[in-house]
Design a protein around this motif. Structure first.
Motif, PDB file in Angstrom:
ATOM      1  N   SER A  11       0.822  -1.204   0.000  1.00 16.28           N
ATOM      2  CA  SER A  11       0.000   0.000   0.000  1.00 16.28           C
ATOM      3  C   SER A  11       0.864   1.265   0.000  1.00 16.28           C
ATOM      4  N   PRO A  12       0.434   2.305  -0.700  1.00 13.11           N
ATOM      5  CA  PRO A  12       1.173   3.568  -0.694  1.00 13.11           C
ATOM      6  C   PRO A  12       1.300   4.196   0.697  1.00 13.11           C
ATOM      7  N   VAL A  13       0.403   3.860   1.604  1.00  9.04           N
ATOM      8  CA  VAL A  13       0.473   4.423   2.963  1.00  9.04           C
ATOM      9  C   VAL A  13       1.359   3.596   3.883  1.00  9.04           C
ATOM     10  N   ASN A  14       1.948   2.515   3.372  1.00 10.60           N
ATOM     11  CA  ASN A  14       2.845   1.673   4.166  1.00 10.60           C
ATOM     12  C   ASN A  14       4.251   1.750   3.583  1.00 10.60           C
ATOM     13  N   PRO A  15       5.074   2.697   4.053  1.00  8.69           N
ATOM     14  CA  PRO A  15       6.420   2.844   3.502  1.00  8.69           C
ATOM     15  C   PRO A  15       7.420   1.813   4.036  1.00  8.69           C
ATOM     16  N   LEU A  16       7.059   1.089   5.065  1.00  5.32           N
ATOM     17  CA  LEU A  16       8.003   0.163   5.692  1.00  5.32           C
ATOM     18  C   LEU A  16       8.507  -0.904   4.722  1.00  5.32           C
ATOM     19  N   THR A  17       7.633  -1.462   3.911  1.00  8.69           N
ATOM     20  CA  THR A  17       8.036  -2.499   2.967  1.00  8.69           C
ATOM     21  C   THR A  17       9.079  -1.968   1.998  1.00  8.69           C
ATOM     22  N   ARG A  18       8.858  -0.778   1.479  1.00  6.35           N
ATOM     23  CA  ARG A  18       9.819  -0.179   0.542  1.00  6.35           C
ATOM     24  C   ARG A  18      11.138   0.113   1.227  1.00  6.35           C
ATOM     25  N   ARG A  19      11.099   0.584   2.461  1.00  8.50           N
ATOM     26  CA  ARG A  19      12.332   0.880   3.196  1.00  8.50           C
ATOM     27  C   ARG A  19      13.141  -0.392   3.450  1.00  8.50           C
ATOM     28  N   VAL A  20      12.466  -1.446   3.850  1.00  8.13           N
ATOM     29  CA  VAL A  20      13.153  -2.713   4.116  1.00  8.13           C
ATOM     30  C   VAL A  20      13.812  -3.228   2.844  1.00  8.13           C
ATOM     31  N   LEU A  21      13.090  -3.210   1.746  1.00  4.87           N
ATOM     32  CA  LEU A  21      13.631  -3.701   0.486  1.00  4.87           C
ATOM     33  C   LEU A  21      14.810  -2.850   0.022  1.00  4.87           C
ATOM     34  N   ALA A  22      14.694  -1.536   0.094  1.00  9.37           N
ATOM     35  CA  ALA A  22      15.789  -0.646  -0.300  1.00  9.37           C
ATOM     36  C   ALA A  22      17.007  -0.861   0.596  1.00  9.37           C
ATOM     37  N   ASN A  23      16.793  -1.017   1.888  1.00 10.26           N
ATOM     38  CA  ASN A  23      17.892  -1.240   2.825  1.00 10.26           C
ATOM     39  C   ASN A  23      18.610  -2.560   2.540  1.00 10.26           C
ATOM     40  N   ARG A  24      17.869  -3.593   2.270  1.00  7.34           N
ATOM     41  CA  ARG A  24      18.478  -4.894   1.981  1.00  7.34           C
ATOM     42  C   ARG A  24      19.218  -4.888   0.644  1.00  7.34           C
ATOM     43  N   LEU A  25      18.696  -4.160  -0.327  1.00  7.01           N
ATOM     44  CA  LEU A  25      19.387  -4.049  -1.606  1.00  7.01           C
ATOM     45  C   LEU A  25      20.699  -3.291  -1.431  1.00  7.01           C
ATOM     46  N   TRP A  26      20.673  -2.219  -0.649  1.00  3.57           N
ATOM     47  CA  TRP A  26      21.889  -1.457  -0.343  1.00  3.57           C
ATOM     48  C   TRP A  26      22.902  -2.379   0.343  1.00  3.57           C
ATOM     49  N   LEU A  61      11.719   3.349  -5.516  1.00  5.63           N
ATOM     50  CA  LEU A  61      11.152   2.011  -5.696  1.00  5.63           C
ATOM     51  C   LEU A  61       9.653   2.100  -5.946  1.00  5.63           C
ATOM     52  N   PHE A  62       8.969   2.933  -5.195  1.00  8.55           N
ATOM     53  CA  PHE A  62       7.518   3.088  -5.363  1.00  8.55           C
ATOM     54  C   PHE A  62       7.172   3.770  -6.684  1.00  8.55           C
ATOM     55  N   GLU A  63       7.909   4.827  -7.015  1.00  9.35           N
ATOM     56  CA  GLU A  63       7.638   5.581  -8.250  1.00  9.35           C
ATOM     57  C   GLU A  63       7.884   4.745  -9.502  1.00  9.35           C
ATOM     58  N   ARG A  64       8.814   3.825  -9.414  1.00 12.82           N
ATOM     59  CA  ARG A  64       9.157   2.993 -10.572  1.00 12.82           C
ATOM     60  C   ARG A  64       8.409   1.669 -10.570  1.00 12.82           C
ATOM     61  N   ASP A  65       7.270   1.642  -9.902  1.00 14.05           N
ATOM     62  CA  ASP A  65       6.397   0.471  -9.887  1.00 14.05           C
ATOM     63  C   ASP A  65       7.098  -0.767  -9.339  1.00 14.05           C
ATOM     64  N   TRP A  66       7.851  -0.587  -8.249  1.00 14.46           N
ATOM     65  CA  TRP A  66       8.542  -1.657  -7.537  1.00 14.46           C
ATOM     66  C   TRP A  66       9.615  -2.357  -8.389  1.00 14.46           C
ATOM     67  N   SER A  67      10.191  -1.639  -9.340  1.00 12.43           N
ATOM     68  CA  SER A  67      11.207  -2.207 -10.216  1.00 12.43           C
ATOM     69  C   SER A  67      12.559  -2.253  -9.508  1.00 12.43           C
ATOM     70  N   LEU A  68      13.014  -3.456  -9.211  1.00 17.40           N
ATOM     71  CA  LEU A  68      14.339  -3.605  -8.602  1.00 17.40           C
ATOM     72  C   LEU A  68      15.435  -3.220  -9.580  1.00 17.40           C
ATOM     73  N   LYS A  69      15.192  -3.472 -10.854  1.00 21.31           N
ATOM     74  CA  LYS A  69      16.168  -3.113 -11.881  1.00 21.31           C
ATOM     75  C   LYS A  69      16.412  -1.606 -11.870  1.00 21.31           C
ATOM     76  N   ALA A  70      15.347  -0.819 -11.775  1.00 19.75           N
ATOM     77  CA  ALA A  70      15.484   0.636 -11.718  1.00 19.75           C
ATOM     78  C   ALA A  70      16.238   1.052 -10.472  1.00 19.75           C
ATOM     79  N   LEU A  71      15.997   0.386  -9.372  1.00 14.82           N
ATOM     80  CA  LEU A  71      16.677   0.740  -8.126  1.00 14.82           C
ATOM     81  C   LEU A  71      18.153   0.352  -8.177  1.00 14.82           C
TER      82      LEU A  71
END
Length: 73
Positions: A11-26, A61-71
């Motif tokens: 959900s757009p109102v739940n930023p935690l999932t995006r943060r976790v994924l971005a942190n793990r990718l980093w 990640l959210f703006e690019r439709d959850w594209s890991l490739k873009a990230l």
């Protein structure tokens, strides 16, 4: 059911999932996460020192439709 759970997780109102994924990718690319404990985002520890960078990656990640490739780029 499962569909409602999946919708709540991304959900757009739940930023935690995006943060976790971005942190793990980093962490995967650079060997060290932005948040010291990848499973805890300030609930039991201090807020991440690189919060602005983490928020930027999560927003990308959210703006690019959850594209890991873009990230990755």
């Amino acid at each position: 059911g499962r569909l409602e759970l999946a919708q709540a997780i991304v959900s757009p109102v739940n930023p935690l999932t995006r943060r976790v994924l971005a942190n793990r990718l980093w962490m995967y690319h650079l060997g060290e996460p932005l948040v010291a404990t990848p499973s805890d985002f300030g609930i039991r520890i201090e807020a991440p020192p690189q919060r602005a960078l983490l928020e930027h990656l999560a927003a990308t990640l959210f703006e690019r439709d959850w594209s890991l490739k873009a990230l990755h780029r």
